[in-house]
Design a protein around this motif. Structure first.
Motif, PDB file in Angstrom:
ATOM      1  N   ASP A  80     -19.237  43.834 -52.271  1.00 18.03           N
ATOM      2  CA  ASP A  80     -19.773  44.707 -53.600  1.00 18.03           C
ATOM      3  C   ASP A  80     -18.986  44.691 -54.903  1.00 18.03           C
ATOM      4  OD1 ASP A  80     -22.219  45.632 -52.316  1.00 18.03           O
ATOM      5  OD2 ASP A  80     -20.821  46.659 -50.967  1.00 18.03           O
ATOM      6  N   ASP A  81     -17.716  43.856 -54.905  1.00 19.32           N
ATOM      7  CA  ASP A  81     -17.155  43.853 -56.057  1.00 19.32           C
ATOM      8  C   ASP A  81     -17.757  42.824 -57.023  1.00 19.32           C
ATOM      9  OD1 ASP A  81     -15.071  43.432 -58.068  1.00 19.32           O
ATOM     10  OD2 ASP A  81     -13.633  43.364 -56.956  1.00 19.32           O
ATOM     11  N   PRO A  82     -18.193  42.994 -58.171  1.00 15.92           N
ATOM     12  CA  PRO A  82     -18.868  41.952 -58.988  1.00 15.92           C
ATOM     13  C   PRO A  82     -17.692  40.624 -59.357  1.00 15.92           C
ATOM     14  CG  PRO A  82     -18.504  44.046 -60.233  1.00 15.92           C
ATOM     15  CD  PRO A  82     -18.141  44.315 -58.663  1.00 15.92           C
ATOM     16  N   THR A  83     -16.474  40.962 -59.311  1.00 10.29           N
ATOM     17  CA  THR A  83     -15.528  39.944 -59.898  1.00 10.29           C
ATOM     18  C   THR A  83     -15.363  39.113 -58.471  1.00 10.29           C
ATOM     19  OG1 THR A  83     -13.567  41.457 -59.012  1.00 10.29           O
ATOM     20  CG2 THR A  83     -14.404  41.612 -61.213  1.00 10.29           C
ATOM     21  N   ASN A  84     -15.743  39.134 -57.322  1.00  7.11           N
ATOM     22  CA  ASN A  84     -15.870  38.578 -56.068  1.00  7.11           C
ATOM     23  C   ASN A  84     -14.296  38.069 -55.867  1.00  7.11           C
ATOM     24  OD1 ASN A  84     -18.501  38.218 -55.819  1.00  7.11           O
ATOM     25  ND2 ASN A  84     -18.476  36.878 -57.476  1.00  7.11           N
ATOM     26  N   PRO A  85     -13.386  38.953 -55.481  1.00  7.52           N
ATOM     27  CA  PRO A  85     -12.009  38.532 -55.251  1.00  7.52           C
ATOM     28  C   PRO A  85     -12.160  37.846 -53.803  1.00  7.52           C
ATOM     29  CG  PRO A  85     -12.375  40.883 -55.061  1.00  7.52           C
ATOM     30  CD  PRO A  85     -13.535  40.507 -55.624  1.00  7.52           C
ATOM     31  N   ARG A  86     -11.010  37.191 -53.297  1.00  9.14           N
ATOM     32  CA  ARG A  86     -11.164  36.390 -52.101  1.00  9.14           C
ATOM     33  C   ARG A  86     -10.400  37.429 -51.173  1.00  9.14           C
ATOM     34  NH1 ARG A  86      -7.987  31.292 -53.213  1.00  9.14           N
ATOM     35  NH2 ARG A  86      -6.650  32.794 -54.459  1.00  9.14           N
ATOM     36  N   SER A  87      -9.471  38.344 -51.484  1.00  8.83           N
ATOM     37  CA  SER A  87      -8.756  39.151 -50.603  1.00  8.83           C
ATOM     38  C   SER A  87      -8.335  40.416 -51.433  1.00  8.83           C
ATOM     39  CB  SER A  87      -7.565  38.580 -49.946  1.00  8.83           C
ATOM     40  OG  SER A  87      -6.663  39.313 -49.169  1.00  8.83           O
ATOM     41  N   ILE A  88      -8.138  41.446 -50.301  1.00 11.21           N
ATOM     42  CA  ILE A  88      -7.637  42.869 -50.984  1.00 11.21           C
ATOM     43  C   ILE A  88      -6.055  43.039 -50.800  1.00 11.21           C
ATOM     44  CG2 ILE A  88      -7.545  43.909 -48.950  1.00 11.21           C
ATOM     45  CD1 ILE A  88      -8.443  46.574 -50.294  1.00 11.21           C
ATOM     46  N   ASP A  89      -5.356  41.947 -50.335  1.00  9.04           N
ATOM     47  CA  ASP A  89      -3.973  41.754 -50.137  1.00  9.04           C
ATOM     48  C   ASP A  89      -3.398  42.108 -51.346  1.00  9.04           C
ATOM     49  OD1 ASP A  89      -4.159  42.074 -47.317  1.00  9.04           O
ATOM     50  OD2 ASP A  89      -3.847  39.743 -47.255  1.00  9.04           O
ATOM     51  N   LEU A  90      -2.458  43.228 -51.471  1.00  7.72           N
ATOM     52  CA  LEU A  90      -1.763  43.612 -53.068  1.00  7.72           C
ATOM     53  C   LEU A  90      -2.839  43.356 -54.058  1.00  7.72           C
ATOM     54  CD1 LEU A  90       1.766  42.077 -52.049  1.00  7.72           C
ATOM     55  CD2 LEU A  90       1.046  44.432 -52.139  1.00  7.72           C
ATOM     56  N   ILE A  91      -3.993  43.817 -54.175  1.00 11.06           N
ATOM     57  CA  ILE A  91      -4.917  43.557 -55.225  1.00 11.06           C
ATOM     58  C   ILE A  91      -4.241  44.211 -56.447  1.00 11.06           C
ATOM     59  CG2 ILE A  91      -6.424  45.618 -54.660  1.00 11.06           C
ATOM     60  CD1 ILE A  91      -7.537  42.071 -55.956  1.00 11.06           C
ATOM     61  N   SER A  92      -3.591  45.272 -56.164  1.00 12.29           N
ATOM     62  CA  SER A  92      -3.182  46.225 -57.370  1.00 12.29           C
ATOM     63  C   SER A  92      -1.805  45.403 -58.071  1.00 12.29           C
ATOM     64  CB  SER A  92      -2.364  47.503 -56.588  1.00 12.29           C
ATOM     65  OG  SER A  92      -3.786  48.298 -56.295  1.00 12.29           O
ATOM     66  N   VAL A  93      -1.513  44.456 -57.404  1.00 15.60           N
ATOM     67  CA  VAL A  93      -0.509  43.393 -57.962  1.00 15.60           C
ATOM     68  C   VAL A  93      -0.985  42.296 -58.770  1.00 15.60           C
ATOM     69  CG1 VAL A  93       1.711  42.139 -57.902  1.00 15.60           C
ATOM     70  CG2 VAL A  93       1.525  44.536 -56.662  1.00 15.60           C
ATOM     71  N   ARG A  94      -1.987  41.568 -58.113  1.00 15.96           N
ATOM     72  CA  ARG A  94      -2.723  40.359 -58.394  1.00 15.96           C
ATOM     73  C   ARG A  94      -3.870  40.685 -59.574  1.00 15.96           C
ATOM     74  NH1 ARG A  94      -5.831  38.704 -55.206  1.00 15.96           N
ATOM     75  NH2 ARG A  94      -5.970  40.009 -53.278  1.00 15.96           N
ATOM     76  N   ALA A  95      -4.496  41.905 -59.553  1.00 16.45           N
ATOM     77  CA  ALA A  95      -5.431  42.125 -60.346  1.00 16.45           C
ATOM     78  C   ALA A  95      -5.357  43.534 -60.812  1.00 16.45           C
ATOM     79  CB  ALA A  95      -6.947  41.822 -59.996  1.00 16.45           C
ATOM     80  N   PRO A  96      -4.264  43.911 -61.533  1.00 17.07           N
ATOM     81  CA  PRO A  96      -4.231  45.484 -61.829  1.00 17.07           C
ATOM     82  C   PRO A  96      -5.356  46.183 -62.662  1.00 17.07           C
ATOM     83  CG  PRO A  96      -2.719  44.318 -62.928  1.00 17.07           C
ATOM     84  CD  PRO A  96      -3.383  43.349 -62.090  1.00 17.07           C
ATOM     85  N   ASN A  97      -6.192  45.486 -63.254  1.00 19.42           N
ATOM     86  CA  ASN A  97      -7.152  45.644 -64.175  1.00 19.42           C
ATOM     87  C   ASN A  97      -8.429  45.626 -63.585  1.00 19.42           C
ATOM     88  OD1 ASN A  97      -5.136  46.648 -66.189  1.00 19.42           O
ATOM     89  ND2 ASN A  97      -5.236  44.640 -67.284  1.00 19.42           N
ATOM     90  N   GLY A  98      -8.593  45.102 -62.338  1.00 21.55           N
ATOM     91  CA  GLY A  98      -9.771  44.720 -61.748  1.00 21.55           C
ATOM     92  C   GLY A  98     -10.405  46.106 -61.167  1.00 21.55           C
TER      93      GLY A  98
END
Length: 753
Positions: free
Chosen positions: A521-539
């Motif tokens: 359901d995320d429109p940015t289509n991330p591959r994984s949630i692992d450490l998403i706050s580090v990899r994409a802090p503005n997502g």
């Protein structure tokens, strides 16, 4: 050391949402309750867990959209097949004849025209005609028509082998297949006969029409003479009323001495002129009253300013004028004498005294004249105002008298107008009746003089009236879609799995701390949630984690908690993914956060953060190393520290509930702002309950469409019975199409950064 990012969800099913991953928390996550809670009692929540699941229609439609679409297609196929089968086996043909309702009285006056008809009469006549067409005697005579007896297959169904007709059964069947329908907003009545044979329904309809028209013709001939006689009697009665009305009008005019027509106009003209004069006098009186008030104020207060006209009038007074001249002469003498003598000369001083005295005398006389003139003007203005008041009173009296006269004349005029209209109505009605008498005598044989006439004969139908293709298809679609929908919603009703926040709220004390939507359901289509706050802090994912972080921190700060246990319901609930991202997000609020991997069965936090896992918690509890030796700074995450699970031989589950573990937590909570512990799934391991007695607060992570509501209710109850305060439930991998979460909100969130 650089941080190594791997798809931890695939390698470690317990830490994420499976192959699909997890999504960010929803903006619908609500803050937990206030401080002052009893330890272990949590924050309220929904009512008792129900055996019946709350259904979100949007989520169900999205989940089963292809099944429902297939049911619609199947319904179309069923409808088409059913249509042709029904048309082959049981077609229904309908023959229609139409009758028009006429007004006999108005029609005979205007034969050949199309006069209007009153709605009430038409509706009553339509009902009468429809009832007569369905009369059993009419239908019985129609059955006896030779065209019906000899040329229809329908009649054969009621004829026995000896050729005898069962008239009762035939009459009942014909009544069932015959309908007489008044057509709304018209003067027409439709006669419909239905059956399986096109020829039969045409002949039956014609037979009913023939019998009905014969009856109508007989009735018309019987009533023709009565109608003409009734017209004559009515005309004589109306003429008598007209003569009496004319006499009444003449007597009234004579008794009240009413002048000729338009007798109101002269009086109305006088009233208009008097009203205009009264308006002008009122305006003039207001001006005069204003002058009186002004002059009175000047008399009472002489210090008020005077107009230039008042001042000039006072200066023109003879005495004031004489004093002004004398003053000017003294001033001229002083100026002449001042040339040869100084200002201190005795003669000059005497002149100054005379000038001053003369000036005072002049000023006194000037003000006396002003006061005298003001009193004169006051008397004149008062006289003028009094005169106008008398005129106004006189005109108002005249107007009152005129209005009384107008009222009397208006009553006479109204009475005469009503009688005039009544007279004209009688004259018009007499003329109409005389025309009706002439038309009746001249056009007595015309069909238009009948109450009802045949408007359109029945035609033999060329296609069945029923079944209709669109209705058959619609019924097929409705049947298929309805059965499928019932199956789907019945399945949902009996499904006890947690699917959305509403399901958690149904559980006793089930408080939703936050929602982590599904990764798809995320429109940015991330591959994984692992450490998403580090990899994409503005997502979107990081923003959703922040929306869970805020109420969590408020609850812990209010209660003074520093240690938090994050535990999943079942393996694969995603508690590790929720914990690591929350830890990174909390560390960004300038807090020192320590993450402890207490999952001795499936450790993985050290590998996820890219720090050594040995020595770790197990080694510290075994006394092999000091506490500080196992703590490592997380790369790319300032303020975040990681304590791994430790070596395999020292990862003993029983040590997690010991006093040494409690002391270690006390040591860490004193050194860090927050200590977050990742525990194994509560269903699979008992050490989670042991840890819950050592920490300040706990959070349960539940994966949507995995845990049963009964299981979640039991886990919440167990956590509330522990020492830790249960803050609520984080729902992981929830589909955001349901419960008020809309995918477009995440698109807006993604495009806002």
């Amino acid at each position: 050391m650089s941080m190594t990012l791997t798809n931890h969800q695939t390698a470690q099913p317990r830490s994420g949402q499976g192959s699909a991953g997890s999504a960010a928390g929803s903006s619908a996550a609500r803050g937990v309750g206030g401080s002052g809670q009893h330890p272990g009692r949590g924050f309220g929540g929904g009512g008792p867990a129900s055996a019946m699941t709350a259904i979100d229609p949007i989520r169900v439609l999205r989940q089963y959209q292809w099944v429902l679409a297939a049911s619609v297609v199947l319904g179309i196929v069923i409808g088409v097949a059913g249509h042709f089968a029904w048309r082959s086996w049981m077609p229904v043909f309908v023959a229609n004849a139409t009758f028009k309702v006429n007004d006999p009285i108005r029609d005979v006056m205007q034969v050949g025209a199309n006069p209007g008809q009153t709605g009430d009469y038409i509706e009553r006549a339509q009902g009468t005609v429809a009832a007569r067409l369905m009369d059993p005697e009419i239908l019985r005579q129609a059955i006896g028509d030779p065209a019906v007896r000899d040329n229809t297959t329908w009649i054969q169904g009621f004829t026995n082998a000896e050729g005898r007709l069962d008239i009762a059964e035939a009459l009942e069947d014909l009544s069932d297949r015959t309908r007489a329908i008044p057509m709304p907003n018209s003067s027409l009545v439709a006669l419909q006969v239905s059956g399986r044979s096109a020829g039969d329904v045409k002949r039956l309809n014609d037979a009913i029409v023939s019998v009905f028209e014969s009856e109508q013709l007989t009735r018309k001939n019987e009533s023709r003479q009565d109608l003409s006689s009734s017209y004559s009697s009515l005309r004589n009665e109306l003429q008598t009323q007209l003569d009496g009305l004319q006499s009444e009008i003449e007597d009234y005019v004579a008794a009240n001495q009413i002048p000729p027509s338009n007798f109101l106009d002269p009086v109305s003209q006088e009233v208009q002129e008097l009203s205009s004069t009264l308006t002008e006098l009122n305006q003039a009186y207001a001006a005069a009253a204003g002058q009186v008030e002004l002059y009175q104020q000047r008399i009472n207060d002489p210090s008020q300013d005077y107009t230039d006209e008042d001042l000039a009038s006072a200066e023109a007074d003879p005495k004031v004028y004489t004093l002004d001249n004398t003053l000017l002469q003294l001033q001229a003498t002083r100026r002449a004498e001042l040339v040869g003598k100084g200002p201190q000369h005795r003669y000059i001083k005497e002149l100054d005294r005379q000038i001053q005295a003369m000036q005072a005398e002049r000023d006194a006389e000037f003000h006396r004249v002003l006061a005298r003139n003001t009193r004169v003007r006051l008397e004149m203005a008062q006289t003028q105002a009094d005169s106008m008041a008398l005129q106004i009173e006189d005109i108002e009296g005249q107007l009152a008298a005129k209005e009384v006269r107008i009222s009397e004349l208006s009553k006479h005029q109204a009475w005469l107008e009503s009688k005039k209209q009544e007279k004209e109505g009688l004259i018009t009605r007499i003329a109409e009746i005389e025309g009706s008498i002439a038309a009746t005598n001249l056009y007595g044989d015309s069909k238009q003089t009948s109450q009802v006439s045949l408007w359109g004969n029945a035609l033999e139908p060329d296609r069945p009236e029923w079944p209709k293709p669109l209705i058959s298809v619609f019924l097929g679609m409705l049947l298929s879609f309805g059965l499928t929908s019932c199956f789907v919603f019945l399945r949902e009703l009996t499904d006890k799995r947690v699917k959305g926040p509403a399901d958690v709220s149904l559980i006793s004390h089930g408080r939703v701390l936050g929602v982590v939507p599904h990764l798809s359901d995320d429109p940015t289509n991330p591959r994984s949630i692992d450490l998403i706050s580090v990899r994409a802090p503005n997502g979107v994912m990081a923003e959703s984690i922040r929306q869970i972080r805020n109420p969590l921190l408020r609850a812990m700060d209010r209660a003074g908690h520093k240690s938090l246990l994050v535990v999943g319901g079942q393996p694969g609930a995603g508690s590790s993914s929720v914990l690591t991202n929350l830890a990174v997000s909390i560390a960004k609020t300038d807090r020192r956060v320590l993450v402890i991997d207490a999952n001795f069965r499936r450790p993985g936090l050290a590998e996820l953060f890219g720090v050594p896992g040995i020595p770790g918690l197990g080694d510290i509890l075994a006394g092999e190393v000091e506490a500080e030796q196992g703590v490592h700074v997380a790369p790319d995450a300032p303020g975040l520290f990681v304590l791994g699970a430790g070596s395999t031989e020292h990862r003993l589950f029983e040590r997690l509930g010991t006093e040494r573990m409690a002391g270690l937590l006390a040591q860490f909570t004193a050194a860090y702002d927050m200590v977050m512990i990742d525990a194994p799934a509560a269903v699979a391991a008992g050490e989670s309950q042991a840890l819950a007695h050592l920490v300040d607060a706990s959070v349960l992570v539940v994966r949507a469409l995995q845990e049963d509501r009964g299981l979640v209710a039991r886990l919440i109850r167990q956590m509330r019975e522990s020492r830790a305060e249960h803050l609520g439930v984080v729902l992981n991998a929830a589909r955001i199409a349901a419960g008020g979460y809309f995918k477009r909100n995440f698109k807006h969130m993604a495009s806002y950064h």
